[in-house]
Design a protein around this motif. Structure first.
Motif, PDB file in Angstrom:
ATOM      1  N   THR A 189       0.839  -1.197   0.000  1.00  0.00           N
ATOM      2  CA  THR A 189       0.000   0.000   0.000  1.00  0.00           C
ATOM      3  C   THR A 189       0.870   1.243   0.000  1.00  0.00           C
ATOM      4  O   THR A 189       1.978   1.240   0.528  1.00  0.00           O
ATOM      5  N   HIS A 190       0.350   2.318  -0.617  1.00  0.00           N
ATOM      6  CA  HIS A 190       0.970   3.630  -0.530  1.00  0.00           C
ATOM      7  C   HIS A 190       0.306   4.487   0.545  1.00  0.00           C
ATOM      8  O   HIS A 190       0.740   5.603   0.808  1.00  0.00           O
ATOM      9  N   ASP A 191      -0.765   3.979   1.135  1.00  0.00           N
ATOM     10  CA  ASP A 191      -1.605   4.741   2.050  1.00  0.00           C
ATOM     11  C   ASP A 191      -1.157   4.468   3.490  1.00  0.00           C
ATOM     12  O   ASP A 191      -1.385   3.369   4.026  1.00  0.00           O
ATOM     13  N   ALA A 192      -0.548   5.465   4.132  1.00  0.00           N
ATOM     14  CA  ALA A 192      -0.076   5.278   5.503  1.00  0.00           C
ATOM     15  C   ALA A 192      -1.226   4.981   6.452  1.00  0.00           C
ATOM     16  O   ALA A 192      -1.089   4.182   7.387  1.00  0.00           O
ATOM     17  N   GLY A 193      -2.372   5.619   6.233  1.00  0.00           N
ATOM     18  CA  GLY A 193      -3.535   5.349   7.072  1.00  0.00           C
ATOM     19  C   GLY A 193      -3.988   3.909   6.939  1.00  0.00           C
ATOM     20  O   GLY A 193      -4.329   3.251   7.929  1.00  0.00           O
ATOM     21  N   GLN A 194      -4.003   3.402   5.717  1.00  0.00           N
ATOM     22  CA  GLN A 194      -4.385   2.012   5.508  1.00  0.00           C
ATOM     23  C   GLN A 194      -3.376   1.062   6.153  1.00  0.00           C
ATOM     24  O   GLN A 194      -3.757   0.037   6.738  1.00  0.00           O
ATOM     25  N   ALA A 195      -2.101   1.392   6.042  1.00  0.00           N
ATOM     26  CA  ALA A 195      -1.071   0.561   6.682  1.00  0.00           C
ATOM     27  C   ALA A 195      -1.306   0.481   8.188  1.00  0.00           C
ATOM     28  O   ALA A 195      -1.171  -0.587   8.793  1.00  0.00           O
TER      29      ALA A 195
END
Length: 242
Positions: A189-195
């Motif tokens: 993922t590129h999404d820190a929130g998703q990580a």
């Protein structure tokens, strides 16, 4: 600690005269949630394909439960791509086909396909051609199809990158449910929130090498490596696309 489901040591991949994956070591344990991150071109998708056995490494070793991967490893893993690969048939038939390919009997295929339809909230669309679904519905089908095969390890390559927020959250809910059922997750993922929402461990790649590892969310809040700090601070550095 529990024996790793999947481990890699000294993993390398070379193509076009360059080394795209360079000496990667990692271990994925039962029930793990690993977020793989890094700038564009860092080798994230390539690493997933190597770990899943879709391409052969140039050097290094991949082991499934301490042994070279074989039929057991193939049966125990599944992968979902950023762009779903769907068959030219109905939503229900896509699920049943995947289960048949895994060797499930007819009654088992029917039951597990119906369960997957309900879990992904696609039961009302069961007869619709899969390729006519919306982007979010297609990705839910792709995840549901992978999970219907009862994997112990699920690879996800940016599964929500092209989706609107509501569709992305619906896919994330399926991933959380899978983990609650004991499935280990490896998510690019590129999404820190998703990580932070879906990951417990970080593997940060830079130019094909592991630059940073650690527990989430702390590894993203106070990265030790320059590469991870640059990414977190928006000072993106990109390599050749791969």
């Amino acid at each position: 600690m529990a024996e790793p489901l999947l481990s890699a040591s000294g993993l390398c991949f070379e193509a076009g005269g360059g080394r795209l994956i360079d000496g990667v070591d990692l271990a994925i344990r039962p029930g793990a949630r690993v977020a793989v991150m890094g700038a564009n071109g860092a080798g994230k998708s390539l690493l997933l394909r190597l770990l899943h056995g879709l391409i052969r490494p140039s050097a290094g070793e991949i082991l499934w439960r301490g042994r070279p991967p074989g039929r057991e490893a193939r049966q125990a893993q599944a992968m979902v791509f950023q762009r779903p690969v769907l068959l030219r048939r109905s939503v229900r038939a896509n699920l049943r086909f995947a289960l048949a390919a895994r060797g499930a009997g007819r009654a088992d295929r029917i039951a597990r396909a119906e369960q997957a339809l309900v879990r992904a909230r696609l039961d009302r669309l069961a007869q619709r051609p899969a390729r006519l679904l919306s982007a979010g519905e297609q990705q839910r089908l792709a995840v549901a199809r992978a999970l219907a095969c009862a994997p112990r390890l699920l690879f996800l390559d940016e599964p929500t990158a092209s989706l609107d927020p509501a569709s992305a959250l619906a896919v994330e809910a399926l991933i959380r449910d899978a983990h609650a059922d004991g499935v280990a997750i490896v998510l690019v993922t590129h999404d820190a929130g998703q990580a932070r929402r879906l990951g417990d461990e970080l593997v940060f790649l830079d130019a094909g090498r592991v630059a940073e590892t650690g527990a989430l969310p702390g590894a993203l809040e106070a990265p030790r490596s320059e590469a991870a700090r640059a990414w977190v601070e928006g000072r993106l550095h990109t390599g050749p696309a791969r």
